[in-house]
Design a protein around this motif. Structure first.
Motif, PDB file in Angstrom:
ATOM      1  N   ASP A  76      13.508 -65.569  25.408  1.00 37.50           N
ATOM      2  CA  ASP A  76      13.112 -66.673  26.290  1.00 37.50           C
ATOM      3  C   ASP A  76      12.241 -66.175  27.429  1.00 37.50           C
ATOM      4  O   ASP A  76      11.483 -66.938  28.018  1.00 37.50           O
ATOM      5  N   MET A  77      12.339 -64.875  27.720  1.00 38.92           N
ATOM      6  CA  MET A  77      11.640 -64.326  28.881  1.00 38.92           C
ATOM      7  C   MET A  77      11.439 -62.827  28.687  1.00 38.92           C
ATOM      8  O   MET A  77      12.323 -62.134  28.171  1.00 38.92           O
TER       9      MET A  77
ATOM     10  N   LYS B 217      17.694 -75.696  29.798  1.00 42.04           N
ATOM     11  CA  LYS B 217      18.711 -76.754  29.910  1.00 42.04           C
ATOM     12  C   LYS B 217      18.102 -78.116  29.615  1.00 42.04           C
ATOM     13  O   LYS B 217      18.642 -78.902  28.839  1.00 42.04           O
ATOM     14  N   TRP B 218      16.939 -78.386  30.232  1.00 44.24           N
ATOM     15  CA  TRP B 218      16.285 -79.670  29.996  1.00 44.24           C
ATOM     16  C   TRP B 218      15.823 -79.791  28.549  1.00 44.24           C
ATOM     17  O   TRP B 218      15.899 -80.880  27.955  1.00 44.24           O
ATOM     18  N   LYS B 219      15.360 -78.690  27.976  1.00 45.49           N
ATOM     19  CA  LYS B 219      14.914 -78.713  26.585  1.00 45.49           C
ATOM     20  C   LYS B 219      16.079 -79.018  25.653  1.00 45.49           C
ATOM     21  O   LYS B 219      15.955 -79.829  24.721  1.00 45.49           O
ATOM     22  N   ASN B 220      17.235 -78.389  25.899  1.00 44.76           N
ATOM     23  CA  ASN B 220      18.406 -78.621  25.061  1.00 44.76           C
ATOM     24  C   ASN B 220      18.928 -80.046  25.219  1.00 44.76           C
ATOM     25  O   ASN B 220      19.357 -80.678  24.244  1.00 44.76           O
TER      26      ASN B 220
ATOM     27  N   LEU C  59      13.147 -61.767  40.675  1.00 43.98           N
ATOM     28  CA  LEU C  59      13.348 -62.027  39.252  1.00 43.98           C
ATOM     29  C   LEU C  59      14.481 -63.014  39.010  1.00 43.98           C
ATOM     30  O   LEU C  59      14.453 -63.770  38.037  1.00 43.98           O
ATOM     31  N   ARG C  60      15.457 -63.033  39.899  1.00 38.00           N
ATOM     32  CA  ARG C  60      16.554 -63.998  39.757  1.00 38.00           C
ATOM     33  C   ARG C  60      16.022 -65.430  39.842  1.00 38.00           C
ATOM     34  O   ARG C  60      16.469 -66.316  39.111  1.00 38.00           O
ATOM     35  N   VAL C  61      15.069 -65.650  40.725  1.00 33.72           N
ATOM     36  CA  VAL C  61      14.450 -66.978  40.840  1.00 33.72           C
ATOM     37  C   VAL C  61      13.741 -67.335  39.537  1.00 33.72           C
ATOM     38  O   VAL C  61      13.843 -68.467  39.038  1.00 33.72           O
ATOM     39  N   ALA C  62      13.023 -66.357  38.974  1.00 30.35           N
ATOM     40  CA  ALA C  62      12.296 -66.603  37.730  1.00 30.35           C
ATOM     41  C   ALA C  62      13.252 -66.899  36.581  1.00 30.35           C
ATOM     42  O   ALA C  62      13.019 -67.822  35.783  1.00 30.35           O
ATOM     43  N   VAL C  63      14.341 -66.137  36.493  1.00 29.74           N
ATOM     44  CA  VAL C  63      15.331 -66.361  35.439  1.00 29.74           C
ATOM     45  C   VAL C  63      15.969 -67.742  35.591  1.00 29.74           C
ATOM     46  O   VAL C  63      16.192 -68.456  34.612  1.00 29.74           O
ATOM     47  N   HIS C  64      16.248 -68.132  36.839  1.00 26.69           N
ATOM     48  CA  HIS C  64      16.833 -69.446  37.094  1.00 26.69           C
ATOM     49  C   HIS C  64      15.892 -70.560  36.623  1.00 26.69           C
ATOM     50  O   HIS C  64      16.332 -71.558  36.045  1.00 26.69           O
ATOM     51  N   GLU C  65      14.591 -70.389  36.851  1.00 29.59           N
ATOM     52  CA  GLU C  65      13.615 -71.390  36.421  1.00 29.59           C
ATOM     53  C   GLU C  65      13.611 -71.514  34.900  1.00 29.59           C
ATOM     54  O   GLU C  65      13.554 -72.626  34.353  1.00 29.59           O
TER      55      GLU C  65
ATOM     56  N   VAL D 150      19.866 -67.220  29.144  1.00 32.23           N
ATOM     57  CA  VAL D 150      18.480 -66.822  28.903  1.00 32.23           C
ATOM     58  C   VAL D 150      18.482 -65.492  28.155  1.00 32.23           C
ATOM     59  O   VAL D 150      19.175 -64.551  28.544  1.00 32.23           O
ATOM     60  N   HIS D 151      17.714 -65.416  27.090  1.00 33.61           N
ATOM     61  CA  HIS D 151      17.588 -64.172  26.326  1.00 33.61           C
ATOM     62  C   HIS D 151      16.393 -63.410  26.902  1.00 33.61           C
ATOM     63  O   HIS D 151      15.249 -63.834  26.763  1.00 33.61           O
TER      64      HIS D 151
END
Length: 317
Positions: free
Chosen positions: A61-62, A136-139, A124-130, A16-17
């Motif tokens: 990305d975020m 991943k699904w997009k790729n 924030l770790r939860v948010a980054v994981h989401e 994630v960028h």
């Protein structure tokens, strides 16, 4: 950056960028160290406006932004990011929890509102994981689309001879163009495969590819199939119906065995190709259509087509 990507891949997630915007340098450093260790790319900014006065929004990305900073609020920053790149995900964190600020942040485009406390990193770790999961699904979806395109594109035509390689080169040359195409060849030689490959490798690949065998319809029925009709246009026309030109709008219409089309229908098709408009049977209004036409015939053309005269594909010898 390459090492960061490898670390993320080894952890089984997408990189994630992240952009962190906070006037507290300690917060920036904490988040930068934390998420870089987890394989993400992190950039930090200590003010709302960077020195050059611009943000590289599409690269992120975020965005994790403080709500209260000198000069401009993080809420306003979130609104600016949302307007500039609505498909990106934004997060806002703050040090002064108020209901009004939380509501304002949500209204201005922030997807999550977290509190600066001992649990900040975990939240924030939860948010980054989401975000990583969505990437991943997009790729993966992009990979599947490319595979589908590969299976219906050039790789679906088998051949290694010099003649086939010349056809492949011609398809790659013609596909990006906007010109109409005439494909000639005996029945069963794969003219529709070539037409589909041209479509799948063109800028219209996201739009419909519609085929019709012109020799399978009498003139009156072919006209209604191509141009559509209105209710009451003829006996049995109980409702309005779109023609194939309208159905293929933005994409490609493949007219197979166009050499079997009679002269009267050729004249009507010529006008559509020339004007880019169709008039459904029974209607007095013309409708704009944006369609690339690819035609095919098994007939031998006795005279060459004039260069650049795409509408002449309708002429029969």
């Amino acid at each position: 950056m390459q090492a960061t990507k490898i670390a993320a891949k080894e952890a089984g997630r997408e990189m994630v960028h992240i952009l962190v915007v906070d006037d507290e340098k300690s917060i920036c450093e904490l988040l930068e160290i934390t998420f870089r260790k987890e394989g993400h790319r992190v950039e930090i900014a200590n003010s709302v406006r960077p020195p050059d006065g611009s943000w590289k929004v599409p690269l992120y990305d975020m965005i994790i932004s403080d709500v209260r900073m000198p000069g401009e609020t993080g809420v306003e920053t979130a609104a600016l990011r949302a307007r500039g790149c609505p498909r990106r995900l934004f997060r806002a964190d703050h040090g002064v929890p108020t209901l009004e600020t939380a509501i304002a942040a949500a209204n201005e485009g922030a997807n999550r509102y977290v509190i600066k406390d001992h649990d900040l990193v975990a939240q924030l770790r939860v948010a980054v994981h989401e975000v990583a999961e969505k990437l991943k699904w997009k790729n993966e979806a992009g990979y599947l689309r490319r595979e589908l395109r590969r299976l219906t594109g050039l790789d679906n035509i088998i051949g290694q001879s010099p003649n086939m390689r010349a056809i492949f080169d011609l398809i790659q040359t013609v596909a990006p163009q906007t010109s109409r195409v005439l494909i000639t060849g005996e029945s069963g030689t794969g003219k529709e495969l070539v037409a589909r490959a041209i479509h799948e490798n063109s800028a219209r690949s996201h739009a419909p590819f519609i085929t019709i065998n012109c020799g399978a319809f009498p003139e009156t029925l072919l006209e209604s199939e191509l141009f559509g009709y209105t209710k009451g246009a003829f006996t049995g026309a109980n409702e309005n119906r779109r023609g194939l030109f309208q159905a293929a709008h933005g994409g490609t219409l493949f007219l197979d065995e166009i050499g079997n089309m009679d002269q009267a229908m050729q004249v009507k098709l010529y006008r559509v190709l020339q004007e880019g408009k169709v008039r459904p049977l029974g209607s007095t209004e013309e409708l704009d259509v944006d369609v690339r036409v690819i035609a095919a015939t098994n007939r031998i053309w006795r005279r060459p087509l004039p260069p650049g005269s795409s509408a002449k594909i309708c002429s029969t010898a």
